[in-house]
Design an enzyme around this catalytic site. Structure first.
Site, PDB file in Angstrom:
ATOM      1  N   GLY A 155       0.602  -0.864   0.195  1.00 10.85           N
ATOM      2  CA  GLY A 155       0.000   0.261   0.007  1.00 10.85           C
ATOM      3  C   GLY A 155       0.542   1.402  -0.055  1.00 10.85           C
ATOM      4  O   GLY A 155       2.332   1.225  -0.481  1.00 10.85           O
ATOM      5  N   ILE A 157       2.359   3.161   2.296  1.00  7.89           N
ATOM      6  CA  ILE A 157       3.710   3.535   3.257  1.00  7.89           C
ATOM      7  C   ILE A 157       4.636   2.059   2.865  1.00  7.89           C
ATOM      8  O   ILE A 157       5.139   2.437   2.739  1.00  7.89           O
ATOM      9  CB  ILE A 157       2.630   3.007   4.472  1.00  7.89           C
ATOM     10  CG1 ILE A 157       2.037   4.287   4.900  1.00  7.89           C
ATOM     11  CG2 ILE A 157       4.111   2.811   5.338  1.00  7.89           C
ATOM     12  CD1 ILE A 157       1.556   3.510   6.730  1.00  7.89           C
ATOM     13  N   ARG A 177      -1.992  -8.937  -1.262  1.00 14.34           N
ATOM     14  CA  ARG A 177      -3.281  -8.957  -1.670  1.00 14.34           C
ATOM     15  C   ARG A 177      -3.493  -8.608  -3.264  1.00 14.34           C
ATOM     16  O   ARG A 177      -4.389  -9.508  -3.820  1.00 14.34           O
ATOM     17  CB  ARG A 177      -4.403  -8.649  -1.042  1.00 14.34           C
ATOM     18  CG  ARG A 177      -5.207 -10.159   0.551  1.00 14.34           C
ATOM     19  CD  ARG A 177      -6.389  -9.574   1.147  1.00 14.34           C
ATOM     20  NE  ARG A 177      -6.243  -7.933   2.014  1.00 14.34           N
ATOM     21  CZ  ARG A 177      -6.483  -6.330   2.673  1.00 14.34           C
ATOM     22  NH1 ARG A 177      -8.342  -7.548   2.333  1.00 14.34           N
ATOM     23  NH2 ARG A 177      -6.380  -6.306   2.638  1.00 14.34           N
ATOM     24  N   THR A 241       6.234  -2.209  11.388  1.00 11.00           N
ATOM     25  CA  THR A 241       5.888  -1.018  11.799  1.00 11.00           C
ATOM     26  C   THR A 241       4.302  -0.853  10.972  1.00 11.00           C
ATOM     27  O   THR A 241       3.962   0.179  11.156  1.00 11.00           O
ATOM     28  CB  THR A 241       6.670   0.436  10.706  1.00 11.00           C
ATOM     29  OG1 THR A 241       6.265   0.076   9.357  1.00 11.00           O
ATOM     30  CG2 THR A 241       7.590   0.718  10.975  1.00 11.00           C
ATOM     31  N   ARG A 243       1.457  -3.385  12.522  1.00 10.81           N
ATOM     32  CA  ARG A 243       0.548  -3.811  13.817  1.00 10.81           C
ATOM     33  C   ARG A 243       1.215  -5.105  14.874  1.00 10.81           C
ATOM     34  O   ARG A 243       2.087  -6.365  13.568  1.00 10.81           O
ATOM     35  CB  ARG A 243      -0.802  -4.214  13.523  1.00 10.81           C
ATOM     36  CG  ARG A 243      -1.647  -3.353  13.296  1.00 10.81           C
ATOM     37  CD  ARG A 243      -1.778  -1.850  14.735  1.00 10.81           C
ATOM     38  NE  ARG A 243      -2.429  -1.248  14.371  1.00 10.81           N
ATOM     39  CZ  ARG A 243      -2.114  -0.132  13.641  1.00 10.81           C
ATOM     40  NH1 ARG A 243      -0.733   0.611  13.433  1.00 10.81           N
ATOM     41  NH2 ARG A 243      -3.517   1.140  14.304  1.00 10.81           N
ATOM     42  N   GLU A 272       0.131  -3.786  23.043  1.00  8.71           N
ATOM     43  CA  GLU A 272       0.874  -2.441  23.678  1.00  8.71           C
ATOM     44  C   GLU A 272       0.249  -1.959  24.955  1.00  8.71           C
ATOM     45  O   GLU A 272      -1.116  -2.223  24.710  1.00  8.71           O
ATOM     46  CB  GLU A 272       0.539  -1.750  22.601  1.00  8.71           C
ATOM     47  CG  GLU A 272       1.502  -1.854  21.394  1.00  8.71           C
ATOM     48  CD  GLU A 272       1.433  -1.096  20.283  1.00  8.71           C
ATOM     49  OE1 GLU A 272       1.035  -0.205  20.201  1.00  8.71           O
ATOM     50  OE2 GLU A 272       2.403  -1.762  19.531  1.00  8.71           O
ATOM     51  N   HIS A 290       6.737   2.606  19.406  1.00 10.86           N
ATOM     52  CA  HIS A 290       4.843   2.695  18.464  1.00 10.86           C
ATOM     53  C   HIS A 290       4.680   4.045  18.185  1.00 10.86           C
ATOM     54  O   HIS A 290       4.253   5.356  18.092  1.00 10.86           O
ATOM     55  CB  HIS A 290       3.182   2.815  18.896  1.00 10.86           C
ATOM     56  CG  HIS A 290       2.337   2.068  17.663  1.00 10.86           C
ATOM     57  ND1 HIS A 290       1.766   1.672  18.188  1.00 10.86           N
ATOM     58  CD2 HIS A 290       2.568   3.521  16.696  1.00 10.86           C
ATOM     59  CE1 HIS A 290       0.689   1.568  17.259  1.00 10.86           C
ATOM     60  NE2 HIS A 290       1.317   2.595  16.201  1.00 10.86           N
ATOM     61  N   GLY A 292       5.715   5.361  14.347  1.00  9.45           N
ATOM     62  CA  GLY A 292       6.339   5.344  13.270  1.00  9.45           C
ATOM     63  C   GLY A 292       5.446   6.813  12.779  1.00  9.45           C
ATOM     64  O   GLY A 292       5.994   7.333  12.509  1.00  9.45           O
TER      65      GLY A 292
HETATM   66  C1  GLV Z   1      -0.798   4.287  13.805  1.00  4.99           C
HETATM   67  O1  GLV Z   1      -0.410   3.288  13.952  1.00  4.99           O
HETATM   68  C2  GLV Z   1      -1.449   4.352  12.432  1.00  4.99           C
HETATM   69  O2  GLV Z   1      -2.409   3.539  11.931  1.00  4.99           O
HETATM   70  O3  GLV Z   1      -2.110   5.174  12.448  1.00  4.99           O
END
Ligand code: GLV
Length: 324
Positions: A155, A157, A177, A241, A243, A272, A290, A292
């Site tokens: 995707g 990111i 996918r 980065t 989940r 978390e 977390h 990111g």
């Molecule tokens: C952070 O973890 C997000 O999904 O934006």
């Protein structure tokens, strides 16, 4: 005027947008509110601005009440939201894609560099106060040039991370996918492979897929389990980065401890803020809390997009970034 509840602190610019049109209950406390406090505050809300740390489930929706029209998550991921339950109750759920792409890819690539060049470990050496000296064979890592990055989840990111990898001289393969957007795939000369092939060939495996719960079609829960880790090269690194629950953390501890893989860089964890104690003992894993998307500009962009989503739904217009 509708009642909008913002569960946690968000940037002023986003609050101002909401306050210009609605009655806003914002959270001004320094510490995060407890679940109990959040459930009490959302009562009677027409829209709620939520964070990844809010579990928007039947209990939450029930506590809010049947007048609730929108749940606007300040995150691109929305595994914290029971989207089906929202739909049943006629509640629109939204997320914040796009605005956090570059910041999150920066963090992913920072983890690639930190893990492969052992930078966390190196910094700990200096901070320890113990004597150190330049040495030909001290703290040697893996160079990236000519290596292969395997992007799991191509995707926005994933693509942005792959662009950074390309700039560092890496080859790009990906699994997912759907195929990568054609233009990006061509620019990156990225080869689509299946996950087993990616795991067997990549020097760095970087996760960018959403968390889809166990049992659901296309589930990504524990996508990287003991078997997947054993399919990776013993010189390879795992970067997460996305989940935490996409990786079986106990299996990862074992793989890192036994040298089944060379190292890892994690910004997310299974439960978390708990971090598996086995990870804390290891030097070949970089651990971030977390962060990111944690830049001033990005967090303002995310909160503003969530606010605009709330405003659009309350105005009877379609959400800008609907989920599910
Ligand atoms: C952070 O973890 C997000 O999904 O934006």
């Amino acid at each position: 005027m509708a009642r909008v509840v913002v569960t946690h602190q968000i940037p002023q610019a986003a609050l101002a947008l909401l306050r210009a049109a609605h009655d806003v209950d914002s959270w001004e406390g320094q510490d995060a509110p407890s679940r109990e406090v959040v459930l009490r505050r959302v009562s009677g809300a027409d829209a709620v601005v939520t964070m990844v740390t809010d579990r928007v489930d039947q209990e939450f929706l029930g506590a809010a009440g049947s007048q609730l029209r929108a749940v606007c998550n300040v995150a691109v991921g929305y595994d914290n939201i029971d989207v089906a339950a929202c739909r049943e109750r006629g509640v629109v759920a939204t997320n914040t894609p796009g605005v956090l792409t570059e910041a999150t890819a920066d963090t992913a690539f920072a983890l690639v560099l930190m893990a492969t060049r052992r930078l966390g470990e190196a910094e700990r050496v200096v901070r320890s106060g113990k004597p150190w000296t330049w040495g030909m064979s001290v703290l040697l890592g893996m160079g990236l040039q000519g290596r292969t990055i395997g992007i799991v989840g191509p995707g926005q990111i994933g693509i942005a991370t792959a662009r950074r990898a390309k700039a560092f001289g890496m080859e790009v393969v990906y699994a997912g996918r759907s195929p990568m957007a054609a233009q990006a795939q061509a620019q990156l000369a990225a080869a689509r492979v299946d996950l087993p092939e990616l795991l067997a060939t990549a020097d760095v495996v970087s996760l960018h897929c959403p968390l889809i719960p166990a049992g659901a079609p296309d589930s990504t829960y524990h996508l990287i389990d003991a078997e997947a880790l054993s399919a990776m090269r013993d010189t390879a690194y795992l970067i997460n980065t996305a989940r935490g629950p996409v990786v079986d953390e106990a299996a990862l501890v074992e793989a890192l401890r036994t040298g089944q893989i060379a190292g890892a860089g994690l910004d997310v964890f299974e439960e978390e803020p708990r971090v598996h104690p086995g990870l804390l003992e290891l030097d070949n894993v970089v651990l971030l809390p977390h962060v990111g998307s944690a830049t001033v500009q990005t967090r303002e962009g995310m909160a503003t997009l969530a606010a605009r989503n709330a405003l659009a739904v309350l105005a009877g217009e379609g959400a800008l970034t609907l989920v599910g």
